[in-house]
Design a protein around this motif. Sequence first.
Motif, mmCIF file in Angstrom:
data_model
loop_
_atom_site.group_PDB
_atom_site.id
_atom_site.type_symbol
_atom_site.label_atom_id
_atom_site.label_comp_id
_atom_site.label_asym_id
_atom_site.label_seq_id
_atom_site.Cartn_x
_atom_site.Cartn_y
_atom_site.Cartn_z
ATOM 1 N N SER A 241 11.600 35.155 33.976
ATOM 2 C CA SER A 241 12.406 35.558 32.820
ATOM 3 C C SER A 241 11.960 36.938 32.317
ATOM 4 O O SER A 241 10.875 37.418 32.626
ATOM 5 N N ASP A 242 12.822 37.514 31.482
ATOM 6 C CA ASP A 242 12.524 38.830 30.893
ATOM 7 C C ASP A 242 11.861 38.708 29.534
ATOM 8 O O ASP A 242 11.685 39.711 28.837
ATOM 9 N N SER A 243 11.519 37.491 29.133
ATOM 10 C CA SER A 243 11.022 37.278 27.774
ATOM 11 C C SER A 243 9.730 38.044 27.507
ATOM 12 O O SER A 243 8.842 38.116 28.360
ATOM 13 N N ALA A 335 20.973 21.499 21.961
ATOM 14 C CA ALA A 335 19.972 22.022 22.891
ATOM 15 C C ALA A 335 20.656 22.894 23.944
ATOM 16 O O ALA A 335 21.876 22.842 24.113
ATOM 17 N N ILE A 336 19.842 23.682 24.637
ATOM 18 C CA ILE A 336 20.288 24.379 25.852
ATOM 19 C C ILE A 336 19.759 23.566 27.030
ATOM 20 O O ILE A 336 18.576 23.208 27.063
ATOM 21 N N TYR A 337 20.634 23.238 27.986
ATOM 22 C CA TYR A 337 20.220 22.436 29.136
ATOM 23 C C TYR A 337 20.032 23.305 30.369
ATOM 24 O O TYR A 337 20.748 24.287 30.567
ATOM 25 N N TRP A 338 19.028 22.924 31.192
ATOM 26 C CA TRP A 338 18.777 23.657 32.428
ATOM 27 C C TRP A 338 18.585 22.680 33.590
ATOM 28 O O TRP A 338 18.240 21.527 33.397
ATOM 29 N N ALA A 348 18.346 30.720 31.152
ATOM 30 C CA ALA A 348 18.426 30.013 29.865
ATOM 31 C C ALA A 348 17.427 30.613 28.868
ATOM 32 O O ALA A 348 17.732 30.733 27.667
ATOM 33 N N ILE A 349 16.242 30.972 29.343
ATOM 34 C CA ILE A 349 15.227 31.614 28.480
ATOM 35 C C ILE A 349 15.734 32.973 28.003
ATOM 36 O O ILE A 349 15.626 33.313 26.812
ATOM 37 N N ASN A 350 16.309 33.748 28.917
ATOM 38 C CA ASN A 350 16.875 35.050 28.530
ATOM 39 C C ASN A 350 17.986 34.883 27.489
ATOM 40 O O ASN A 350 18.092 35.657 26.538
ATOM 41 N N ASP A 353 16.460 33.970 24.082
ATOM 42 C CA ASP A 353 15.868 35.148 23.437
ATOM 43 C C ASP A 353 16.900 35.963 22.650
ATOM 44 O O ASP A 353 16.540 36.701 21.728
ATOM 45 N N GLN A 354 18.175 35.833 23.015
ATOM 46 C CA GLN A 354 19.237 36.610 22.363
ATOM 47 C C GLN A 354 19.854 35.871 21.171
ATOM 48 O O GLN A 354 20.724 36.413 20.494
ATOM 49 N N TYR A 355 19.412 34.640 20.906
ATOM 50 C CA TYR A 355 19.986 33.890 19.780
ATOM 51 C C TYR A 355 19.745 34.629 18.463
ATOM 52 O O TYR A 355 18.654 35.140 18.218
#
Length: 389
Positions: A241-243, A335-338, A348-350, A353-355
């Motif tokens: 991820s880019d986090s 939730a966000i599902y992966w 999903a992590i990227n 991070d934009q939320y």
Amino acid sequence: MQHIYIIGSKGIPARYGGYETFVEKLTAGQKSLDIKYHVASRRDNTELSQENDVFEYNGAEIFSIDVPNIGPAQAIAYDIKALQWAIKNAKDIEAEAPIFYILAARIGPFMGKYVKQIHALGGTYLINPDGHEWKRAKWPLPVRKYWKVSEKGMVKHADLVVCDNRKIEEYIQDEYGTFKPNTTFIAYGTDTKPSSLSKSDSTVKNWFHEKNIQENNYYLIVGRFVPENNYETMIREFMKSDSKKDLVIITNVEKNKYYQQLLQSTGFDKDGRIKFGGTVYNQPLLRYIRENAFSYIHGHEVGGTNPSLLESLSSTQLNLLVDVGFNRDVAHDAAIYWIKKDGHLANAINKADQYTKEQLLINSDRAKQIIADEYTWDSIIDKYEVLFG
């Protein structure tokens, strides 16, 4: 008086564990004056169990059981000895219509014999099958095969199967339909009180300083360090991820071969964002760590309703959950599902991070409402007391 015998937890006072927490909450929060709990406890569970054959705790009668050290079969021996004690006690006190509630499906091949004894007393046998123990990678193949056979036996002989997740109830009905199992759904619960600690407490300041992390600037994972909780996927995907945030992992890796395997396969030691925080037994501190995570990542996929998931929904603003039926049944659209496909969790992590602050607040409120509606210990205790009444 309705006598309830609870078998399968390590006992109370509770050391941390899902079943132990359940029994602790059920007995401590008891409302009905017409119920008497009798709880099996492993002799090695606490000093109270080591020093007493029988003692009172939370108004319940706790009976200590000696367990031989025989590897995976230890849990089987414990449940059988505990059930034998419970049946004898119910006879001795001439309990009227006693209920024997067994947590986990470990003694299926032996249940036919004991159910006859329970029914001869006018008693009822209930089973909580938990999740899919037979899928856990930590067990060798012969042990996994035994757990599956055992589950079948436990369900076959049960007067009632209590499922803590609707997907587990569906599975029991589908898998064992020939037995026409009688099932019900009563969820697991979680605490909803905020942490008693604040940013200025020395316990908090010392922990965050020692781990070199900042509030609201880390993704969090909490859970047993075992393959079926998908640590490899979560770590590998976070590395992709880019986090700019950290990944903080609260788990026990001491003397853990799996830790060394993951180190070899992922090379996570070369990524400064990934930080192992050890275990945190201080519950207010753990709650604070959850409350101040940017997001929680949940990889459990073989259980029913996982306690760690409920804790995160009640305390962490955003949750990234592996997409299995158990998790969707609890979290719904909060939730966000992966999935485990390459790159999916990293994306999903990227995305997380934009939320915006508004999106995070909406998501947090939605998750907390789910917990308030279905998963407080107060409501779970009510449902059990109706069942036992």
